[in-house]
Design an enzyme around this catalytic site. Structure first.
Site, PDB file in Angstrom:
ATOM      1  N   GLU A 195       0.819  -1.095  -0.152  1.00 29.39           N
ATOM      2  CA  GLU A 195       0.037  -0.108   0.187  1.00 29.39           C
ATOM      3  C   GLU A 195       0.999   1.242   0.136  1.00 29.39           C
ATOM      4  O   GLU A 195       0.350   2.483   0.299  1.00 29.39           O
ATOM      5  CB  GLU A 195      -0.859  -0.021   1.267  1.00 29.39           C
ATOM      6  CG  GLU A 195      -2.271  -0.845   1.092  1.00 29.39           C
ATOM      7  CD  GLU A 195      -1.828  -2.306   0.623  1.00 29.39           C
ATOM      8  OE1 GLU A 195      -0.909  -3.011   1.393  1.00 29.39           O
ATOM      9  OE2 GLU A 195      -2.486  -2.741  -0.351  1.00 29.39           O
ATOM     10  N   ASN A 280      -0.535  -7.459  -3.998  1.00 23.22           N
ATOM     11  CA  ASN A 280      -1.339  -6.755  -4.914  1.00 23.22           C
ATOM     12  C   ASN A 280      -0.466  -6.138  -5.788  1.00 23.22           C
ATOM     13  O   ASN A 280       0.436  -5.393  -5.168  1.00 23.22           O
ATOM     14  CB  ASN A 280      -2.435  -5.950  -4.192  1.00 23.22           C
ATOM     15  CG  ASN A 280      -1.801  -5.199  -3.035  1.00 23.22           C
ATOM     16  OD1 ASN A 280      -1.525  -5.742  -2.277  1.00 23.22           O
ATOM     17  ND2 ASN A 280      -1.834  -3.707  -3.368  1.00 23.22           N
ATOM     18  N   ASP A 327      -7.668  -5.320  -5.178  1.00 17.77           N
ATOM     19  CA  ASP A 327      -6.861  -5.610  -4.311  1.00 17.77           C
ATOM     20  C   ASP A 327      -6.873  -6.970  -3.806  1.00 17.77           C
ATOM     21  O   ASP A 327      -6.942  -7.246  -2.612  1.00 17.77           O
ATOM     22  CB  ASP A 327      -6.920  -4.893  -2.927  1.00 17.77           C
ATOM     23  CG  ASP A 327      -5.919  -5.048  -1.791  1.00 17.77           C
ATOM     24  OD1 ASP A 327      -5.030  -5.245  -2.138  1.00 17.77           O
ATOM     25  OD2 ASP A 327      -6.016  -5.142  -0.522  1.00 17.77           O
TER      26      ASP A 327
END
Lengths: 607, 142
Positions: A195, A280, A327
């Site tokens: 992230e 991801n 995701d």
């Protein structure tokens, strides 16, 4: 003192003398001793199964807590205790990543404790709590992947620091949460930070010296991914085209392309291959990862890698989700199981995946054998095309088709996945996989995001709600299931109020164990899921239930301590999608059941 | 969104906020946040606050400001803290309990530009004028 302890001391001494002994020989020995729990997943194959049967269906109701130990740390406690036969339990905590050696014969007296000195600025870059999935052990050494990207080796005897190695840079958003795996005298560990626009990598360190031996990236040129397009296989054929890790991204985007391999690693000693999944891709806004306005594969994010343990070279790759739009982080554990399929013996690799699909692959070639939904509400893809190995995406739930700044609604499963990192169990007796499941869906709204080093690089907001009621699980957000990996079918399933975020355990006592977010440890009948025993630990369980035998007595041990993404998402309950605007949290709020706090609980039958 | 002009404006706003904070006063610190909610629909400030909150704060403080196992409820904070206190925490960060880290957002232009929108959104939530979930804007669907 047990004979095992003496025997192990001798083994350890021999290993130290011979010096070059392969760590996996030691671990292979330990994993074959059913009294021990020497790897986080129980064995190299990741089966989380124990052949111990002292605790069984008939006496499990007498199981009681023999002692408890507070770690003094409040954050989410993932992973579990190791028992290597020396009369101690080795446990770890989330940041500040304490390590404890606890004396089993003295009800958890602290033999030693190690606490690293880490920059607290790493805490806010850990997206979903400061979790850690536990220690690895081999040849008298304990290995830990610290939050601040330091890999360390400790002497199991006294907690002395033997070496440390720097695996990344937290000021660029990198961190570590995973449990390392020791293979062929190498400590294998991957980074976290999907992230924060990190570039995912997995690295092997020499177990004795901490020297780096190889590193394979998840994105970028083949030379850095450690992939040979002529020999590395994809769906049983050579990859063919060179540098797909560069060409399937918009200019330069692979450098911040994510694919962090933060989950579990498994190993097949015969094939000498390690298996893990990459996370991801970079931003959650798919439009920023498209090439010329078209979906692009963003290789090798969300990919199962089979790598040679000694060189890191990729033997095969399988991308579960090319061009992620939800995701669906691909890190879930790859269970190595030998199966019979159409009358043929196959070396299989089974995944209960984030995507809601249960996969079975051939672990020698990477061919896809089975891809079926275990979570029936799964709607982002109708099915997998078994020839190409690609999902067939439903445009209604494609956040790319719907577009940037559009709120695509009712996608199942949620980004948390129908199953997250909680490792499943495989029983060779039943041939089934047992796993905790999340029954949650989401709305997903991508937005433009600019990359700044060390800052979140997310680019989508999402809201979550329980899976639709017509699955017969009204208001329930989780379940525990038995899955047939060959038939691709759920065999039985029991409902839970919250997502089940703990690792599963099966034993030869015909029992399956798991923990719940409210804090229960439960034992169920492996045949049908009937609950046989439960105990409420002081806090929600996102750790794994482990078992071992010491001085002739079988123990069950679990780390509780709520947190992780589950704690963040479910603390105050979810909203009812039908209620629309002004909805209150009608679905049970986790905070009504449990509060923070790490505790180890050890169970046994009365004498 | 990302023009040079906007960037400059943001930098100025941040600098101004910092100055106000140094001087110990923020222009609107003692005023009730003003907002409009009609038939459950919200004004632009609240909507921008919702967006900024979900992008920058939700990952720790949980959905809709309700708090999580990782960070406290910001509805409570919006009720109990003045805007000045709130903005200072966002700009400077905070670590009361060791390991419980609220990061500093002073270098994050997007967040600093939207602190007052976030405060307004959370105040509307705390006052019970706005429920959970993604709000609709007053202009939308009209």
């Amino acid at each position: 003192m047990s004979t095992i302890k003496h025997c192990l001391t001798v083994v350890a001494a021999v290993a130290l003398v011979s010096g070059a002994a392969q760590a996996n020989e030691n671990l292979l020995e330990l994993q074959d001793n059913s009294e021990l729990w020497a790897l986080q997943l129980g064995n190299y194959a990741g089966n989380r199964h124990s052949r111990l049967d002292q605790i069984d269906r008939d006496n499990v109701q007498d199981l009681r807590a023999t002692w408890q130990f507070s770690t003094g740390v409040l954050r989410g406690h993932e992973g579990g205790p190791l028992y290597v036969g020396d009369g101690r339990l080795y446990i770890h905590t989330p940041f500040p990543n304490r390590v404890f050696a606890l004396d089993i014969e003295d009800e958890g007296r602290i033999v030693w404790m190690y606490e690293p000195d880490q920059d607290p600025r790493v805490v806010p870059i850990m997206c979903c709590d400061t979790v850690n999935r536990g220690l690895a052990y081999a040849d008298g050494r304990l290995f830990l992947a610290q939050a601040d990207n330091t890999v360390i080796a400790l002497s199991a005897e006294d907690g002395e620091l033997l070496w440390s190695a720097k695996n990344g840079d937290h000021t660029r958003g990198e961190s570590m949460t995973m449990s390392p795996l020791v293979v062929n005298n190498k400590v294998i560990v991957g980074n976290s930070g999907g992230e924060f626009g990190v570039r995912g990598h997995i690295t092997a360190y020499n177990a004795e010296t901490g020297e780096q031996e190889w590193r394979g990236y998840s994105t970028g040129p083949d030379s850095e991914v450690l992939l040979d397009p002529e020999t590395t296989l994809m769906m049983g054929e050579p990859v063919g085209e060179a540098d797909l890790g560069v060409s399937t991204w918009p200019e330069g985007e692979w450098e911040i392309g994510g694919g962090a391999p933060w989950g579990w690693v498994t190993y097949d000693p015969e094939l000498n291959l390690i298996y893990y999944g990459s996370g991801n891709p970079g931003t959650w806004n798919p439009a920023q990862r498209a090439v010329d306005g078209e979906p692009a594969d963003n290789k090798w994010s969300i990919t199962v890698f089979a790598r040679d343990a000694d060189t890191g070279m990729a033997k095969w790759v399988y991308q579960k989700v090319p061009f992620d739009e939800w995701d669906y982080d691909g890190v879930n554990e790859n269970q190595l199981i030998d199966v019979e399929m159409n009358g043929e013996e196959r070396k299989g690799l089974a995944i209960i995946d984030r995507t809601g699909f249960g996969f079975l692959l051939d672990r020698e070639t990477g061919e896809l054998l089975v891809a079926e939904k275990f979570a029936p509400e799964t709607n982002w893809a109708t099915h997998y095309d078994m020839d190409t190995g690609r999902p067939v995406v439903d445009p209604d739930y494609s956040t790319f088709t719907q577009g940037t700044d559009v709120n695509t609604t009712d996608i199942c499963p949620t980004a948390m996945g129908a199953k997250n990192m909680q490792p499943s169990s495989y029983s060779p007796d039943t041939g089934l996989i047992y796993a905790g499941i999340n029954r949650i869906c989401m709305n997903y709204e991508p937005h433009e995001v600019e990359y700044t080093s060390g800052q979140p690089y997310v680019g989508a907001t999402l809201t979550m709600m329980p899976a639709p009621g017509d699955n017969g699980m009204e208001g329930r957000m989780g379940s525990f299931m038995a899955w047939d990996p060959v038939a691709g079918e759920v065999v039985w399933e029991v409902e839970e109020r919250f997502a089940v975020w703990s690792g599963a355990l099966t034993t030869a006592g015909n029992l399956a164990f798991y923990g719940t977010l409210e804090g229960y440890v439960k034992a169920v009948d492996i045949e049908n899921g009937d609950e046989l025993w439960r105990f409420k630990t002081p806090s929600g369980i996102i750790g794994n239930v482990n078992t071992f035998q010491h001085n002739g007595k079988q123990y069950i041990a679990v780390l509780s301590g709520v947190g992780g993404w589950a704690g963040i998402g479910l603390a105050a309950g979810l909203t009812d999608p039908e209620e629309g605007l002004g909805a209150v949290g009608v679905f049970s709020a986790l905070e009504d059941y449990t509060k923070l706090g790490g505790v180890l609980t050890v169970f046994a039958l009365p004498d | 969104m990302r023009t040079k002009q906007k960037q400059a404006a943001v930098v100025c706003a941040v600098a101004a906020l910092a100055l106000f904070m140094l001087a110990g006063k923020i222009a609107i610190s003692n005023e009730e946040p003003r907002y409009r909610v009609e038939d459950g629909k919200v004004d632009d400030n609240i909507f921008r606050g919702y967006q900024a909150y979900t992008r920058a704060c939700m990952a720790c403080h949980g959905p809709d400001g309700v708090g999580s196992s990782f960070a406290p409820s910001l509805l409570r904070a919006a009720e109990r803290r003045t805007f000045a206190e709130f903005a200072r925490t966002v700009a400077e960060g905070q670590e009361i309990q060791p390991g419980q880290v609220m990061p500093s957002f002073s270098d994050d232009a997007f967040v600093m530009e939207h602190v007052s929108d976030i405060y307004t959104y959370l105040s509307a939530r705390a006052a019970g004028d706005l429920g959970r979930g993604r709000p609709q804007r007053i202009e939308e669907d009209e």
